[in-house]
Design a protein around this motif. Structure first.
Motif, mmCIF file in Angstrom:
data_model
loop_
_atom_site.group_PDB
_atom_site.id
_atom_site.type_symbol
_atom_site.label_atom_id
_atom_site.label_comp_id
_atom_site.label_asym_id
_atom_site.label_seq_id
_atom_site.Cartn_x
_atom_site.Cartn_y
_atom_site.Cartn_z
ATOM 1 N N LEU A 10 3.912 -5.532 1.797
ATOM 2 C CA LEU A 10 2.976 -4.544 2.321
ATOM 3 C C LEU A 10 3.761 -3.615 3.225
ATOM 4 O O LEU A 10 4.282 -4.027 4.254
ATOM 5 C CB LEU A 10 1.859 -5.248 3.102
ATOM 6 C CG LEU A 10 1.190 -6.412 2.349
ATOM 7 C CD1 LEU A 10 0.209 -7.132 3.244
ATOM 8 C CD2 LEU A 10 0.545 -5.929 1.073
ATOM 9 N N ARG A 11 3.912 -2.367 2.817
ATOM 10 C CA ARG A 11 4.728 -1.396 3.556
ATOM 11 C C ARG A 11 3.834 -0.405 4.287
ATOM 12 O O ARG A 11 2.821 0.025 3.763
ATOM 13 C CB ARG A 11 5.651 -0.647 2.606
ATOM 14 C CG ARG A 11 6.646 -1.540 1.906
ATOM 15 C CD ARG A 11 7.563 -0.709 1.020
ATOM 16 N NE ARG A 11 8.465 -1.538 0.270
ATOM 17 C CZ ARG A 11 9.633 -2.001 0.727
ATOM 18 N NH1 ARG A 11 10.025 -1.693 1.933
ATOM 19 N NH2 ARG A 11 10.398 -2.753 -0.034
ATOM 20 N N GLY A 48 1.311 -12.968 5.702
ATOM 21 C CA GLY A 48 0.785 -12.466 6.952
ATOM 22 C C GLY A 48 1.490 -11.208 7.393
ATOM 23 O O GLY A 48 2.378 -10.696 6.709
ATOM 24 N N ARG A 49 1.029 -10.715 8.532
ATOM 25 C CA ARG A 49 1.659 -9.538 9.146
ATOM 26 C C ARG A 49 2.962 -9.953 9.768
ATOM 27 O O ARG A 49 3.107 -11.073 10.258
ATOM 28 C CB ARG A 49 0.747 -8.985 10.239
ATOM 29 C CG ARG A 49 -0.089 -7.845 9.786
ATOM 30 C CD ARG A 49 -0.905 -7.235 10.886
ATOM 31 N NE ARG A 49 -0.204 -7.199 12.157
ATOM 32 C CZ ARG A 49 -0.792 -7.038 13.317
ATOM 33 N NH1 ARG A 49 -2.087 -6.912 13.389
ATOM 34 N NH2 ARG A 49 -0.101 -7.009 14.431
ATOM 35 N N LEU A 50 3.914 -9.063 9.772
ATOM 36 C CA LEU A 50 5.197 -9.322 10.404
ATOM 37 C C LEU A 50 5.229 -8.656 11.770
ATOM 38 O O LEU A 50 4.738 -7.533 11.939
ATOM 39 C CB LEU A 50 6.341 -8.794 9.533
ATOM 40 C CG LEU A 50 6.414 -9.390 8.131
ATOM 41 C CD1 LEU A 50 7.532 -8.722 7.339
ATOM 42 C CD2 LEU A 50 6.636 -10.886 8.191
ATOM 43 N N VAL A 74 8.395 -2.929 6.112
ATOM 44 C CA VAL A 74 7.578 -4.000 5.557
ATOM 45 C C VAL A 74 6.753 -4.555 6.705
ATOM 46 O O VAL A 74 7.288 -5.038 7.692
ATOM 47 C CB VAL A 74 8.450 -5.096 4.909
ATOM 48 C CG1 VAL A 74 7.575 -6.254 4.444
ATOM 49 C CG2 VAL A 74 9.249 -4.528 3.752
ATOM 50 N N GLY A 75 5.443 -4.449 6.585
ATOM 51 C CA GLY A 75 4.551 -4.897 7.646
ATOM 52 C C GLY A 75 3.946 -6.255 7.380
ATOM 53 O O GLY A 75 3.375 -6.878 8.262
ATOM 54 N N GLY A 76 4.071 -6.749 6.145
ATOM 55 C CA GLY A 76 3.515 -8.039 5.798
ATOM 56 C C GLY A 76 3.873 -8.390 4.369
ATOM 57 O O GLY A 76 4.522 -7.620 3.663
ATOM 58 N N TYR A 77 3.446 -9.566 3.962
ATOM 59 C CA TYR A 77 3.757 -10.027 2.606
ATOM 60 C C TYR A 77 2.726 -11.068 2.176
ATOM 61 O O TYR A 77 1.976 -11.596 3.002
ATOM 62 C CB TYR A 77 5.147 -10.665 2.552
ATOM 63 C CG TYR A 77 5.166 -12.030 3.204
ATOM 64 C CD1 TYR A 77 5.049 -13.182 2.434
ATOM 65 C CD2 TYR A 77 5.227 -12.162 4.581
ATOM 66 C CE1 TYR A 77 5.011 -14.432 3.042
ATOM 67 C CE2 TYR A 77 5.194 -13.388 5.184
ATOM 68 C CZ TYR A 77 5.083 -14.527 4.415
ATOM 69 O OH TYR A 77 5.033 -15.760 5.008
ATOM 70 N N GLU A 106 4.641 -3.083 -2.735
ATOM 71 C CA GLU A 106 5.671 -3.351 -3.731
ATOM 72 C C GLU A 106 5.427 -4.754 -4.268
ATOM 73 O O GLU A 106 5.269 -5.696 -3.501
ATOM 74 C CB GLU A 106 7.058 -3.264 -3.104
ATOM 75 C CG GLU A 106 8.175 -3.530 -4.087
ATOM 76 C CD GLU A 106 9.554 -3.439 -3.461
ATOM 77 O OE1 GLU A 106 10.510 -3.893 -4.092
ATOM 78 O OE2 GLU A 106 9.670 -2.928 -2.335
ATOM 79 N N ILE A 107 5.377 -4.890 -5.586
ATOM 80 C CA ILE A 107 5.111 -6.169 -6.230
ATOM 81 C C ILE A 107 6.305 -6.522 -7.098
ATOM 82 O O ILE A 107 6.668 -5.771 -8.003
ATOM 83 C CB ILE A 107 3.813 -6.085 -7.067
ATOM 84 C CG1 ILE A 107 2.649 -5.731 -6.130
ATOM 85 C CG2 ILE A 107 3.569 -7.389 -7.812
ATOM 86 C CD1 ILE A 107 1.441 -5.205 -6.815
#
Length: 113
Positions: A10-11, A48-50, A74-77, A106-107
């Motif tokens: 998650l960007r 989760g959020r980074l 990248v804010g999370g994954y 991005e996947i």
């Protein structure tokens, strides 16, 4: 049907965002919980959020990062399981708040052993 695992990054574009109101937060949580329930069989790791900051490791050493000049961070994954990349995209697309202005997703398929 066989499933593959996909890493979903998650960007976000760095910058200040207006915090949501309590009513907006309630709506967001309700939509997010409905999404989690709908795709519970496909969510391998909710991720989760980074937190801001971190370290960058290169051959020349370790520095603080991510760098402020980055256009997006990248804010999370999360990790999802799907029969193909189109299904992984569909799962990510339906996650509330993920696809919005100033953000991207991005996947990437995770290679097997």
């Amino acid at each position: 049907m066989a499933t593959q695992k996909y890493l979903v990054f998650l960007r976000n574009t760095p910058g200040k965002q207006e915090p949501p109101s309590p009513a907006q937060m309630q709506e967001m949580y309700a939509a997010f919980n409905a999404w989690k329930e709908k795709f519970k069989g496909s969510i391998v790791d909710m991720g989760g959020r980074l937190k801001p900051g971190g370290k960058i490791l290169t051959a020349s050493g370790v520095t603080d990062g991510p760098f402020a000049e980055a256009k997006e961070v990248v804010g999370g994954y999360m990790v999802v399981a799907a029969e193909n990349s189109d299904r992984a995209v569909e799962i990510a697309r339906e996650c509330p708040g993920v696809v919005r202005p100033g953000a991207s997703v991005e996947i990437r398929e995770i290679a097997g052993p």
